[in-house]
Scaffold this motif. Structure first.
Motif, PDB file in Angstrom:
ATOM      1  N   VAL A  73      41.124  67.792  55.696  1.00 49.04           N
ATOM      2  CA  VAL A  73      42.325  67.762  55.877  1.00 49.04           C
ATOM      3  C   VAL A  73      42.339  66.613  56.296  1.00 49.04           C
ATOM      4  O   VAL A  73      41.734  65.939  57.514  1.00 49.04           O
ATOM      5  CB  VAL A  73      42.296  69.218  56.779  1.00 49.04           C
ATOM      6  N   GLU A 130      35.054  75.453  62.377  1.00 51.73           N
ATOM      7  CA  GLU A 130      34.641  76.414  61.015  1.00 51.73           C
ATOM      8  C   GLU A 130      33.568  77.774  61.443  1.00 51.73           C
ATOM      9  O   GLU A 130      33.729  78.742  61.247  1.00 51.73           O
ATOM     10  CB  GLU A 130      34.120  76.055  60.214  1.00 51.73           C
ATOM     11  N   GLY A 157      30.541  66.560  64.526  1.00 51.15           N
ATOM     12  CA  GLY A 157      31.074  67.695  63.567  1.00 51.15           C
ATOM     13  C   GLY A 157      32.475  67.495  63.396  1.00 51.15           C
ATOM     14  O   GLY A 157      33.498  68.357  63.415  1.00 51.15           O
ATOM     15  N   THR A 202      29.474  63.204  57.902  1.00 48.80           N
ATOM     16  CA  THR A 202      29.565  63.449  56.636  1.00 48.80           C
ATOM     17  C   THR A 202      30.306  64.239  55.465  1.00 48.80           C
ATOM     18  O   THR A 202      29.617  63.579  54.711  1.00 48.80           O
ATOM     19  CB  THR A 202      28.162  64.853  56.856  1.00 48.80           C
ATOM     20  N   HIS A 203      31.351  65.159  55.573  1.00 45.70           N
ATOM     21  CA  HIS A 203      31.951  65.100  54.388  1.00 45.70           C
ATOM     22  C   HIS A 203      32.779  64.341  53.881  1.00 45.70           C
ATOM     23  O   HIS A 203      32.529  63.998  52.885  1.00 45.70           O
ATOM     24  CB  HIS A 203      33.326  66.028  55.198  1.00 45.70           C
TER      25      HIS A 203
HETATM   26  N1  LIG Z   1      39.193  66.947  58.142  1.00 42.30           N
HETATM   27  C1  LIG Z   1      38.456  67.845  57.652  1.00 42.30           C
HETATM   28  N2  LIG Z   1      38.696  68.484  57.047  1.00 42.30           N
HETATM   29  C2  LIG Z   1      38.582  69.444  56.081  1.00 42.30           C
HETATM   30  N3  LIG Z   1      36.766  70.182  56.482  1.00 42.30           N
HETATM   31  C3  LIG Z   1      36.166  69.003  57.738  1.00 42.30           C
HETATM   32  C4  LIG Z   1      37.051  68.545  58.365  1.00 42.30           C
HETATM   33  N4  LIG Z   1      36.508  67.514  59.911  1.00 42.30           N
HETATM   34  C5  LIG Z   1      35.286  68.333  59.092  1.00 42.30           C
HETATM   35  N5  LIG Z   1      35.511  69.723  58.808  1.00 42.30           N
HETATM   36  C6  LIG Z   1      34.211  70.383  58.810  1.00 42.30           C
HETATM   37  O1  LIG Z   1      33.461  70.442  59.330  1.00 42.30           O
HETATM   38  C7  LIG Z   1      31.744  70.349  59.291  1.00 42.30           C
HETATM   39  C8  LIG Z   1      31.571  69.554  60.497  1.00 42.30           C
HETATM   40  O2  LIG Z   1      32.248  67.836  59.595  1.00 42.30           O
HETATM   41  P1  LIG Z   1      30.766  67.307  58.744  1.00 42.30           P
HETATM   42  O3  LIG Z   1      29.358  67.847  58.504  1.00 42.30           O
HETATM   43  O4  LIG Z   1      30.915  66.264  58.135  1.00 42.30           O
HETATM   44  O5  LIG Z   1      30.430  66.634  60.646  1.00 42.30           O
HETATM   45  P2  LIG Z   1      29.749  65.057  60.918  1.00 42.30           P
HETATM   46  O6  LIG Z   1      30.887  64.117  61.664  1.00 42.30           O
HETATM   47  O7  LIG Z   1      29.328  64.259  60.325  1.00 42.30           O
HETATM   48  O8  LIG Z   1      28.679  65.488  62.431  1.00 42.30           O
HETATM   49  P3  LIG Z   1      27.707  64.835  62.643  1.00 42.30           P
HETATM   50  O9  LIG Z   1      27.450  64.155  63.596  1.00 42.30           O
HETATM   51  O10 LIG Z   1      27.308  66.722  63.234  1.00 42.30           O
HETATM   52  O11 LIG Z   1      26.199  64.295  61.378  1.00 42.30           O
HETATM   53  C9  LIG Z   1      31.954  70.410  57.562  1.00 42.30           C
HETATM   54  O12 LIG Z   1      32.076  72.065  57.540  1.00 42.30           O
HETATM   55  C10 LIG Z   1      33.303  69.623  57.100  1.00 42.30           C
HETATM   56  O13 LIG Z   1      33.113  70.313  56.266  1.00 42.30           O
END
Ligand SMILES: Nc1ncnc2c1ncn2[C@@H]1O[C@H](COP(=O)(O)OP(=O)(O)OP(=O)(O)O)[C@@H](O)[C@H]1O
Length: 447
Positions: free
Chosen positions: A121, A316, A154, A158-159
């Motif tokens: 999103v 989530e 979070g 990573t997403h």
């Molecule tokens: N904009 C978004 N739209 C949909 N889902 C999202 C969005 N941002 C984060 N998420 C969801 O939130 C969760 C955490 O995201 P992610 O693992 O990518 O975070 P991160 O920034 O890599 O965190 P970390 O620093 O802990 O590795 C995942 O399940 C991801 O799909």
């Protein structure tokens, strides 16, 4: 955390909480297969085991893994035969098909197929990162190399990184994409040295079309790995292969990251992701509820989105917990139910929530330093150290983002918080007095 250490921690929890017979029959017979994103695949010996797990043990597994990882791990059970058959099917696919989603290259890449651009999103805090990621996925190795996504925990780094890999594979199903965490890279490298296989290691990492490395801040302090990564980076860069990195902060803010890496990481495009605003949080929750078929009234979605403002993973997680709670009570999801579910599940033992303000108060009493001084600018040691300890505890014990913590300390910059955190994290290792004081403070706060 890799699949083996996660499974080891989960088994230990089962061993503590279940009888020896249950443990040896149902738990000790499980083999961890993979951990991709939040999906933990476990191999079970028979359909009977699968039924039993789904009926009786799955909820505990989710609960334990949440306690261990603070993530909502989703277990996937497979039977030994299934895996063999799907391996055969993959061979077949290799010969006959080039569909991106079931191809061999996807299996080898460690990409999570659910993390796509379609499921991401877009909102104020991430639109620039999203746009840059899309450009990179459409034209890898050209415009932004490396692409560095940085920001708090979070928030979707990573997403987006997986989305890039998945899109490259969709456009070119035979592309060789490799996703690793910096910890896996380090472990692979150490194993390669131990087993005299550094050449094979280099071949593996330098022979890719795109290398995606998550959480590069964990390279800090590991000089040998940094040296190896430096050469991997150069090799890929010279050959115009795409590099994507994520980090919780800008490379120049990572203590003990060699200058030559700091400068290389900044060659391409560093782009930050900031916490989503309320509208984006609502949109994320709505998308997740729709994807999982969970019915939530709009005002209740707004209410949940209002409770978690700095970490999408927790947002989530809250929705999953509310869903589980409603299923358990066999009632529809309403705002009252959400408030009960989050109160009950977040603070199960009704301990008060630890906030930055609580931390500042406790540190002020403990060191006999006024709150104004902790939030102020005085540079005397008797104030600076308690202030840094309070910042360290705020980062460790609360979910507040770095800018929020900085704000609570009289409007300080987030880099000041990072600096304080690093300083105290180091002191905890080398100074037993500070270590003990922090332990006591934590005990007071958690009481
Ligand atoms: N904009 C978004 N739209 C949909 N889902 C999202 C969005 N941002 C984060 N998420 C969801 O939130 C969760 C955490 O995201 P992610 O693992 O990518 O975070 P991160 O920034 O890599 O965190 P970390 O620093 O802990 O590795 C995942 O399940 C991801 O799909």
């Amino acid at each position: 955390m890799d699949k083996d250490s996660l499974w080891e921690a989960i088994s230990e929890a089962f061993e503590k909480n279940y009888s020896t017979t249950t443990y040896s029959t149902w738990i000790a017979t499980v083999k961890p297969i993979s951990l991709v994103g939040n999906e933990l695949t476990l191999e079970l010996p028979s359909p009977l085991h699968r039924d039993y797990w789904e009926d009786k043990l799955e909820d505990s597994l989710v609960e334990y893994s949440y306690k261990i990882t603070k993530r909502d791990i989703v277990p996937k059970f497979v039977l030994e035969g299934d895996l063999r058959n799907s391996a055969k099917k993959d061979d077949h696919v290799k010969e006959n098909s080039s569909s991106a989603n079931d191809n061999e290259f996807l299996q080898n890449s460690h990409l999570n197929p659910n993390y796509t651009f379609e499921s991401f999103v877009i909102g104020k805090g991430n639109q620039m990162a999203h746009a840059a990621a899309l450009v990179v996925s459409e034209d890898p190795g050209k415009m932004y190399n490396p692409l560095l996504l940085y920001g708090g925990v979070g928030l979707g780094k990573t997403h987006l990184m997986h989305a890039i890999g998945n899109k490259i594979l969709e456009d070119n199903p035979t592309a060789n994409i490799m996703y690793v965490t910096s910890e896996s890279f380090t472990n692979d490298f150490i194993n390669a040295i131990q087993n005299n296989e550094t050449e094979a290691f280099r071949q593996e990492y330098r022979n890719v079309d795109a290398l995606l490395v998550d959480d590069v801040q964990f390279f800090a302090d590991k000089d040998g790995t940094q040296e190896e990564f430096f050469h991997t980076f150069n090799d890929l860069y010279e050959n115009k292969k795409q590099i994507v990195l994520t980090s919780d902060r800008l490379p120049k803010e990572i203590a003990k990251l060699q200058d030559r890496l700091v400068s290389r990481f900044a060659w391409g495009l560093p782009v930050d992701i900031t916490p989503p605003d309320l509208e984006t949080r609502i949109a994320i929750l709505r998308a997740k509820a729709e994807a999982d078929g969970i019915q939530v009234p709009p005002d209740t979605l707004n209410y949940i989105a209002g409770q978690f403002d700095s970490n999408v993973r927790e947002l989530e997680g809250a929705l999953s917990r509310v869903h589980a709670f409603a299923n358990f009570k066999k009632v529809p999801i309403t705002t009252d139910l959400v408030s009960e579910a989050l109160r009950g599940l977040n603070n199960g033992d009704s301990k008060p929530e630890i906030t930055v303000e609580n931390i500042i108060k406790s540190v002020s009493t403990y060191y006999n330093v006024s709150i104004d001084d902790l939030k102020g600018k005085k540079r005397v040691k008797t104030i600076v150290i308690p202030r840094q300890i309070a910042m360290y505890l705020s980062r460790t014990l609360t979910n507040s983002s770095l800018p929020k913590i900085g704000n609570a300390f009289g409007g300080k910059d987030h880099t000041t918080v990072i600096h304080a955190y690093d300083k105290i994290a180091e002191a905890v290792q080398s100074d037993s007095t500070i270590k003990d004081q922090i332990k006591e403070l934590k005990e007071t706060l958690e009481r």
